[in-house]
Design an enzyme around this catalytic site. Structure first.
Site, PDB file in Angstrom:
ATOM      1  N   GLU A 276       0.891  -0.991   0.023  1.00  0.00           N
ATOM      2  CA  GLU A 276      -0.032   0.121   0.005  1.00  0.00           C
ATOM      3  C   GLU A 276       0.722   1.166   0.250  1.00  0.00           C
ATOM      4  O   GLU A 276       0.851   2.059   0.999  1.00  0.00           O
ATOM      5  CB  GLU A 276      -0.865   0.093   1.159  1.00  0.00           C
ATOM      6  CG  GLU A 276      -1.941  -1.310   1.256  1.00  0.00           C
ATOM      7  CD  GLU A 276      -2.570  -1.180   2.640  1.00  0.00           C
ATOM      8  OE1 GLU A 276      -2.498  -0.261   3.602  1.00  0.00           O
ATOM      9  OE2 GLU A 276      -3.435  -2.107   2.962  1.00  0.00           O
TER      10      GLU A 276
ATOM     11  N   CYS B 204      -0.038  33.167  11.470  1.00  0.00           N
ATOM     12  CA  CYS B 204       0.374  33.817  12.591  1.00  0.00           C
ATOM     13  C   CYS B 204       0.588  32.817  13.838  1.00  0.00           C
ATOM     14  O   CYS B 204      -0.345  32.524  14.578  1.00  0.00           O
ATOM     15  CB  CYS B 204      -0.932  34.554  13.045  1.00  0.00           C
ATOM     16  SG  CYS B 204      -0.685  35.467  14.472  1.00  0.00           S
TER      17      CYS B 204
END
Ligand code: LLP
Length: 419
Positions: free
Chosen positions: A270, A343
């Site tokens: 996978e 920020c």
């Protein structure tokens, strides 16, 4: 390596400055050839026995990239109903989708049952839930093989410190539930974690899983999971994941199992990151330069909202500097900290990094962003998500996702009239 983008001719005949101007920065830029190449490489990891690699789409679900998986013949695994829907929209046939969810609701399992998508259950309680919903149905279970690996503790998904998989001591209970609901257990899978360059822990986990597989009769497949790494320090000449060496070491382990088990079930893996990580860069713009207490900051528009991996896992992404459409040679270097425009003090893309001297207005090109880049970006500080463009095999450029707008963000807030 002095420049990855030059070495692999990432942008083909396109002008980098023009791409930045046309689509705005930041922008994710993909390269079709590289993604196809990695999908092919990982599909050849086992050649002696029946094998399919399932691209793990959580790494990147852009439908145009999923279409590459469809056309390369690589199967896919999905973690959520949303990922299944993306795959179906890309034209992936249902029988090539494997649903590997964690802690999902009855409704989500029912969706997969209705769509006839093979599902792996990650706990005894989810197996029980599935049994009630789909008596007599086919399914798989996810085993925790007891060995984990990965680049950060947050991405190790096997061993003792993780929520994933059914522990070895509970394996007998699987048979009880399977019998109770007359389920047909056709496969077992595992995923030990993400990003390892040394294949040994994975080989150990394969050995463990195959030891456990012997306790199940008539398995149609055994899935070893993903996690193969890519060289994030390529500018410092880090080597690729040793796929050929891995293949050589894996084969005898499979031989022994097949001889014992009596036949070779379909083996699966996978891989997410391996397929897509190196096939994308982010182009960003330098908007400010400053020094604070002796630290030189390069202020860009590639914030943690655009690429969260550095602030979430302290992950390293190589950076190249581009001026007037060309890469700046890695000489006349200085140590800088590259930040975004969000920020948060933790909004750091690269801390204390040696880069060629940067000027305001330069572009930065952040490498290896195709996996867990756009798929993990989010509109923090009301910054819309960036556009994605693809450099196609023939050199043309296609916009594969437009930039999000403020209006896109606002339109979800339906109750705009509240006081
Ligand atoms: N299969 C399962 C069940 C998984 O949970 C994952 C990844 C994969 C396959 C694919 O793993 P890969 O080959 O991509 O390593 N956001 C983190 C990575 C989280 C991986 C989660 N599971 C990062 O940016 O490093």
């Amino acid at each position: 390596m002095n420049s990855y983008i030059n070495e692999v001719d990432f942008f083909k005949n396109n002008n980098i400055e023009e791409i930045a101007d046309t689509y705005g920065t930041p922008v994710y830029v993909y390269n079709e050839d590289i993604i196809r190449d990695r999908m092919r490489k990982v599909s050849g990891a086992i050649t002696k026995y029946p094998y399919t690699a399932n691209y793990s789409v959580k790494a990147n679900t852009n439908i145009h990239i999923l279409k590459l998986a469809v056309s390369e013949g690589i199967n896919c695994d999905a973690m959520s109903v949303g990922e299944i829907k993306m795959l179906l929209a890309a034209g992936m046939p249902k029988e090539r989708i494997f649903f590997v969810p964690n802690n999902v609701s009855e409704q989500e399992l029912q969706y997969a049952i209705d769509e006839d998508i093979l599902t792996s259950l990650d706990s005894l309680s989810q197996l029980e839930m599935y049994g009630k919903l789909n008596k007599g149905g086919r399914c798989a279970v996810r085993i925790n093989p007891g060995v984990g690996a990965g680049h950060h503790e947050k991405v190790i998904t096997a061993g003792k410190k993780t929520k994933f998989g059914i522990a070895e001591e509970d394996i007998d209970k699987i048979a009880d539930i399977v019998e109770k609901y007359d389920l047909k257990l056709v496969g077992i899978n595992q995923h030990i974690g993400s990003l390892f360059m040394d294949p040994q822990p994975y080989l150990d986990a394969v050995t463990n899983l195959l030891r456990i597989a012997r306790r199940f009769k008539n398995l149609e497949f055994v899935d070893f999971g993903g996690g193969y790494g890519i060289p994030y320090h390529k500018l410092d000449d880090e080597k690729d994941f040793p796929m050929e060496d891995f293949k050589k070491k894996l084969e005898p382990i499979l031989d022994e199992f097949v001889a014992d088990y009596g036949y070779a079930p379909l083996f699966k893996s996978e891989p997410g990151r391996f397929c897509v990580a190196e096939g994308s860069v982010i182009l960003g713009r330098v908007h400010a330069l400053k020094s604070n207490s002796g630290v030189k900051y390069v202020g860009t528009d590639v914030g943690m909202n655009v690429l969260i991996r550095p602030s979430m896992y302290d992950s390293h992404h190589d950076i190249e500097v581009v001026r007037d459409g060309k890469t700046v040679a890695r000489e006349d270097m200085e140590t800088v900290t590259v930040t975004g425009n969000i920020c948060e003090t933790g909004d750091i893309l690269a801390k204390d990094r040696q880069l060629p001297k940067i000027q305001q207005g330069d572009l930065i090109c952040v490498l290896d962003t195709g996996a867990y880049g756009y798929s993990m970006c989010y509109p923090y500080n009301s910054r819309p998500r960036p556009a994605e463009v693809m450099i196609c095999s023939d050199g043309s450029i296609e916009l594969i996702r437009r930039k999000e707008t403020i209006e896109d963000l606002m339109k979800l807030q339906i109750n705009l009239s509240c006081k």
